[in-house]
Design a protein around this motif. Structure first.
Motif, short mmCIF file in Angstrom:
data_model
loop_
_atom_site.label_atom_id
_atom_site.label_comp_id
_atom_site.label_asym_id
_atom_site.label_seq_id
_atom_site.Cartn_x
_atom_site.Cartn_y
_atom_site.Cartn_z
N GLN A 9 2.50 3.05 5.37
CA GLN A 9 2.23 3.46 3.99
C GLN A 9 2.82 2.44 3.01
O GLN A 9 2.17 2.06 2.03
CB GLN A 9 2.85 4.83 3.70
CG GLN A 9 2.13 5.97 4.36
CD GLN A 9 2.84 7.29 4.08
OE1 GLN A 9 4.05 7.34 3.85
NE2 GLN A 9 2.08 8.37 4.12
N LEU A 10 4.03 1.99 3.28
CA LEU A 10 4.66 0.99 2.42
C LEU A 10 3.84 -0.29 2.39
O LEU A 10 3.63 -0.88 1.33
CB LEU A 10 6.09 0.72 2.88
CG LEU A 10 6.87 -0.31 2.06
CD1 LEU A 10 7.03 0.14 0.61
CD2 LEU A 10 8.23 -0.57 2.70
N ALA A 15 0.61 -4.18 -0.56
CA ALA A 15 -0.58 -5.03 -0.65
C ALA A 15 -1.26 -4.87 -2.01
O ALA A 15 -1.72 -5.86 -2.59
CB ALA A 15 -1.55 -4.70 0.48
N THR A 16 -1.30 -3.66 -2.53
CA THR A 16 -1.92 -3.45 -3.84
C THR A 16 -1.09 -4.08 -4.95
O THR A 16 -1.61 -4.37 -6.02
CB THR A 16 -2.15 -1.95 -4.15
OG1 THR A 16 -0.90 -1.29 -4.23
CG2 THR A 16 -3.02 -1.31 -3.10
N ALA A 17 0.20 -4.30 -4.70
CA ALA A 17 1.09 -4.93 -5.68
C ALA A 17 1.16 -6.44 -5.50
O ALA A 17 1.92 -7.12 -6.20
CB ALA A 17 2.49 -4.32 -5.58
N GLY A 18 0.39 -6.98 -4.55
CA GLY A 18 0.34 -8.43 -4.36
C GLY A 18 1.28 -9.00 -3.32
O GLY A 18 1.35 -10.22 -3.15
N HIS A 70 9.60 8.78 0.43
CA HIS A 70 8.62 9.51 -0.38
C HIS A 70 8.40 8.84 -1.74
O HIS A 70 7.46 9.19 -2.44
CB HIS A 70 9.04 10.98 -0.55
CG HIS A 70 10.32 11.17 -1.30
ND1 HIS A 70 11.54 11.27 -0.67
CD2 HIS A 70 10.57 11.24 -2.63
CE1 HIS A 70 12.48 11.41 -1.57
NE2 HIS A 70 11.93 11.39 -2.77
N ASP A 71 9.23 7.87 -2.11
CA ASP A 71 9.08 7.15 -3.38
C ASP A 71 8.58 5.74 -3.12
O ASP A 71 9.32 4.76 -3.24
CB ASP A 71 10.42 7.13 -4.13
CG ASP A 71 10.33 6.47 -5.49
OD1 ASP A 71 9.20 6.19 -5.96
OD2 ASP A 71 11.40 6.24 -6.10
N LEU A 72 7.31 5.63 -2.76
CA LEU A 72 6.74 4.32 -2.42
C LEU A 72 6.74 3.38 -3.62
O LEU A 72 7.05 2.19 -3.48
CB LEU A 72 5.32 4.49 -1.89
CG LEU A 72 5.23 5.18 -0.52
CD1 LEU A 72 3.79 5.54 -0.20
CD2 LEU A 72 5.81 4.28 0.55
#
Length: 114
Positions: A9-10, A15-18, A70-72
């Motif tokens: 999940q992390l 990946a979406t944050a670059g 839980h706080d990705l």
């Protein structure tokens, strides 16, 4: 505790944050190596460890907590805060182009040699 689902999940959120990542699940404990695509030689190895009350936490290679699993978004921010200065320095070195080795690791080694 099964840590690989948390690390997966992390990796997706990173990946979406670059950020890039490489799972190292063959090791014990399972690790997720996180790095910038422009600076792949430097990164953070993240593992999962049970915290207070058994709540799973992401922990960095130094042993310092990154954040609860839980706080990705918070974990991504913390990893960015840890790796961001290195990436920024590497970008400045590349842009400057002063004949000094362009890779940050080479530059540090050259400085240590004197």
């Amino acid at each position: 505790m099964m840590s690989t689902p948390y690390l997966d999940q992390l990796a997706r959120v990173l990946a979406t944050a670059g950020w890039s990542s490489r799972p190292r699940y063959e090791q014990v404990p399972a690790l997720l190596h996180v790095f910038s695509p422009c600076l792949p030689a430097l990164g953070e190895s993240v593992r999962v460890k049970a915290g207070v009350g058994g709540v799973p936490w992401f922990v960095g290679s130094s042993g310092d907590p990154i954040g609860p699993c839980h706080d990705l978004a918070g974990a991504v921010d913390e990893i960015g805060a840890r790796l961001g200065p290195y990436v920024a320095t590497a970008a400045v070195v590349r842009e400057k182009g002063d004949g000094v080795p362009r890779r940050l690791v080479d530059r540090v080694r050259a400085a240590m040699r004197g």
